[in-house]
Write an enzyme that holds these catalytic residues in place. Structure first.
Site, PDB file in Angstrom:
ATOM      1  N   LYS A   1       4.964 -39.012  58.228  1.00  0.00           N
ATOM      2  CA  LYS A   1       6.109 -38.472  57.483  1.00  0.00           C
ATOM      3  C   LYS A   1       5.843 -37.059  56.941  1.00  0.00           C
ATOM      4  O   LYS A   1       6.750 -36.243  56.867  1.00  0.00           O
ATOM      5  CB  LYS A   1       6.492 -39.413  56.340  1.00  0.00           C
ATOM      6  CG  LYS A   1       7.070 -40.735  56.830  1.00  0.00           C
ATOM      7  CD  LYS A   1       7.523 -41.619  55.691  1.00  0.00           C
ATOM      8  CE  LYS A   1       7.857 -43.007  56.203  1.00  0.00           C
ATOM      9  NZ  LYS A   1       8.346 -43.907  55.168  1.00  0.00           N
TER      10      LYS A   1
ATOM     11  N   ASP B   1      14.561 -43.101  52.880  1.00  0.00           N
ATOM     12  CA  ASP B   1      13.896 -44.280  52.298  1.00  0.00           C
ATOM     13  C   ASP B   1      14.401 -44.580  50.875  1.00  0.00           C
ATOM     14  O   ASP B   1      14.856 -45.686  50.587  1.00  0.00           O
ATOM     15  CB  ASP B   1      12.380 -44.079  52.245  1.00  0.00           C
ATOM     16  CG  ASP B   1      11.725 -44.213  53.611  1.00  0.00           C
ATOM     17  OD1 ASP B   1      12.275 -44.927  54.470  1.00  0.00           O
ATOM     18  OD2 ASP B   1      10.667 -43.594  53.821  1.00  0.00           O
TER      19      ASP B   1
HETATM   20  P1  NDP Z   1       0.924 -44.132  48.754  1.00  0.00           P
HETATM   21  O1  NDP Z   1      -0.390 -44.285  49.437  1.00  0.00           O
HETATM   22  O2  NDP Z   1       1.540 -42.778  48.668  1.00  0.00           O
HETATM   23  O3  NDP Z   1       0.777 -44.686  47.217  1.00  0.00           O
HETATM   24  C1  NDP Z   1       0.216 -45.910  46.938  1.00  0.00           C
HETATM   25  C2  NDP Z   1       0.346 -46.230  45.429  1.00  0.00           C
HETATM   26  O4  NDP Z   1      -0.050 -47.583  45.275  1.00  0.00           O
HETATM   27  C3  NDP Z   1      -0.526 -45.400  44.487  1.00  0.00           C
HETATM   28  O5  NDP Z   1       0.178 -45.178  43.282  1.00  0.00           O
HETATM   29  C4  NDP Z   1      -1.744 -46.315  44.244  1.00  0.00           C
HETATM   30  O6  NDP Z   1      -2.366 -46.130  42.984  1.00  0.00           O
HETATM   31  C5  NDP Z   1      -1.087 -47.672  44.258  1.00  0.00           C
HETATM   32  N1  NDP Z   1      -1.966 -48.758  44.659  1.00  0.00           N
HETATM   33  C6  NDP Z   1      -2.502 -48.994  45.885  1.00  0.00           C
HETATM   34  N2  NDP Z   1      -3.215 -50.145  45.866  1.00  0.00           N
HETATM   35  C7  NDP Z   1      -3.140 -50.636  44.603  1.00  0.00           C
HETATM   36  C8  NDP Z   1      -3.653 -51.798  43.961  1.00  0.00           C
HETATM   37  N3  NDP Z   1      -4.417 -52.681  44.622  1.00  0.00           N
HETATM   38  N4  NDP Z   1      -3.355 -51.997  42.666  1.00  0.00           N
HETATM   39  C9  NDP Z   1      -2.575 -51.114  41.994  1.00  0.00           C
HETATM   40  N5  NDP Z   1      -2.064 -49.990  42.530  1.00  0.00           N
HETATM   41  C10 NDP Z   1      -2.336 -49.764  43.830  1.00  0.00           C
HETATM   42  O7  NDP Z   1       1.897 -45.172  49.440  1.00  0.00           O
HETATM   43  P2  NDP Z   1       3.466 -45.049  49.769  1.00  0.00           P
HETATM   44  O8  NDP Z   1       4.180 -44.688  48.521  1.00  0.00           O
HETATM   45  O9  NDP Z   1       3.646 -44.193  50.978  1.00  0.00           O
HETATM   46  O10 NDP Z   1       3.837 -46.540  50.240  1.00  0.00           O
HETATM   47  C11 NDP Z   1       3.816 -47.607  49.305  1.00  0.00           C
HETATM   48  C12 NDP Z   1       4.432 -48.867  49.926  1.00  0.00           C
HETATM   49  O11 NDP Z   1       5.807 -48.641  50.267  1.00  0.00           O
HETATM   50  C13 NDP Z   1       3.766 -49.330  51.219  1.00  0.00           C
HETATM   51  O12 NDP Z   1       3.471 -50.704  51.040  1.00  0.00           O
HETATM   52  C14 NDP Z   1       4.820 -49.114  52.285  1.00  0.00           C
HETATM   53  O13 NDP Z   1       4.719 -50.097  53.308  1.00  0.00           O
HETATM   54  C15 NDP Z   1       6.106 -49.293  51.480  1.00  0.00           C
HETATM   55  N6  NDP Z   1       7.334 -48.676  52.086  1.00  0.00           N
HETATM   56  C16 NDP Z   1       8.429 -49.481  52.387  1.00  0.00           C
HETATM   57  C17 NDP Z   1       9.598 -48.961  52.965  1.00  0.00           C
HETATM   58  C18 NDP Z   1      10.770 -49.861  53.331  1.00  0.00           C
HETATM   59  O14 NDP Z   1      11.677 -49.430  54.063  1.00  0.00           O
HETATM   60  N7  NDP Z   1      10.829 -51.090  52.824  1.00  0.00           N
HETATM   61  C19 NDP Z   1       9.718 -47.503  53.249  1.00  0.00           C
HETATM   62  C20 NDP Z   1       8.543 -46.731  52.848  1.00  0.00           C
HETATM   63  C21 NDP Z   1       7.393 -47.321  52.300  1.00  0.00           C
HETATM   64  P3  NDP Z   1      -3.552 -45.034  42.740  1.00  0.00           P
HETATM   65  O15 NDP Z   1      -2.867 -43.726  42.519  1.00  0.00           O
HETATM   66  O16 NDP Z   1      -4.263 -45.532  41.536  1.00  0.00           O
HETATM   67  O17 NDP Z   1      -4.410 -45.060  43.970  1.00  0.00           O
END
Ligand code: NDP
Length: 263
Positions: A64, A100
């Site tokens: 993306k 999205d």
């Molecule tokens: P990013 O990698 O940009 O961000 C991930 C976030 O999740 C960060 O804030 C991170 O915190 C946090 N995080 C990850 N693991 C944990 C954990 N175990 N406990 C607590 N916090 C956690 O991801 P995206 O925003 O790109 O994607 C997030 C989700 O959205 C994905 O699961 C993706 O599949 C889903 N998605 C769904 C869509 C749909 O159409 N339904 C469309 C787009 C995305 P930290 O900063 O502390 O690391």
């Protein structure tokens, strides 16, 4: 003949061909077709787009940000978040959009008019959803495990804190945008904190679909209303489809996509 695709890596799991092809069929667009294209190096997206002679494409993980950089012009919320999930050829130019978060908003609005929203997580999806809700005049708070990603939110006028600094208020809607629960059974925040948050929150939503996350399971165990990420997936598809076929009827396409998704 007009050809569309979904770019990703991996991409074999994508529902996009199913929902878009069903919509082309419904509209009698028999010469439109939507396929999957696995691209390993996101730098090649533009070249592949041209070589395949595409009219439009969706873009999924991990491309993306590449799509954002290579688009000739980026419009809407995609400009704010630096990520594009829809590319459309318009007058010879590649235009980038992100459907999205608008898709999330469209879907959640079918459940109610939520005013106070808590977003758990601070990644790309959180940024996009927070921006769309803020633009709609809603009050948004962001809660994240670590500090670094919160700077963006603080600088842009959101309430934002880490688990340690956080004091729960009343919320109408709690959204999990973290990937916690995608590969494992972890909760997006420690259980005692989640307990606190949910004391005054009637509705929980997740962006993950295809499996019930621990977060939604926990919300259900407390008899709260819930929505998983499948509605967001459908609506991001509907909004992308409207970029591909501007004359399409939004609610009709949503029904077609829902049917195709659950088939
Ligand atoms: P990013 O990698 O940009 O961000 C991930 C976030 O999740 C960060 O804030 C991170 O915190 C946090 N995080 C990850 N693991 C944990 C954990 N175990 N406990 C607590 N916090 C956690 O991801 P995206 O925003 O790109 O994607 C997030 C989700 O959205 C994905 O699961 C993706 O599949 C889903 N998605 C769904 C869509 C749909 O159409 N339904 C469309 C787009 C995305 P930290 O900063 O502390 O690391």
């Amino acid at each position: 003949m007009k050809l569309f695709t979904i770019f990703g890596n991996p991409v074999s799991h994508s529902f996009s061909p199913k929902i878009h092809n069903a919509s082309f069929k419904k509209m009698g667009l028999h010469h439109h077709s939507y396929v999957r294209t696995k691209v390993e190096d996101g730098n090649n997206l533009k070249e592949v787009f041209k070589t395949l002679g595409l009219s439009g494409a969706n873009v999924t993980v991990p491309h993306k940000e590449f799509a954002y950089s290579l688009a000739d012009e980026v419009r809407g919320v995609a400009q704010v978040i630096g990520a594009v999930n829809t590319l459309v050829l318009e007058d010879g130019k590649l235009i980038g959009y992100n459907t999205d978060a608008p898709g999330f908003f469209k879907n959640i609005s079918t459940y109610g008019d939520f005013q106070k929203i808590l977003i758990i997580g601070a990644g790309g999806t959180a940024k996009a959803i927070a921006t769309v809700f803020k633009d709609e005049g809603k009050e948004v708070t962001v809660l994240n495990r670590s500090k670094k990603r919160l700077d963006y939110f603080k600088e842009n006028g959101f309430k934002a804190s880490t688990w340690d600094e956080f004091t729960a208020q009343e919320y109408d809607l709690v959204v999990n945008t973290t990937s916690a629960g995608l590969e494992d059974d972890s909760l997006p925040v420690p259980q005692d904190l989640l307990e606190n948050i949910l004391n005054s929150a009637p509705f929980c939503a997740d962006v993950i679909y295809g499996k019930e996350t621990s977060f939604l399971r926990y919300c259900k165990s407390r008899d709260l209303k819930t929505a998983d990420g499948s509605g967001m997936l459908i609506w991001q598809g509907v909004l992308a489809f409207k970029k591909f076929v501007p004359t399409s009827n939004e609610s009709e396409i949503a029904e077609v996509m829902k049917k195709a998704f659950y088939l």
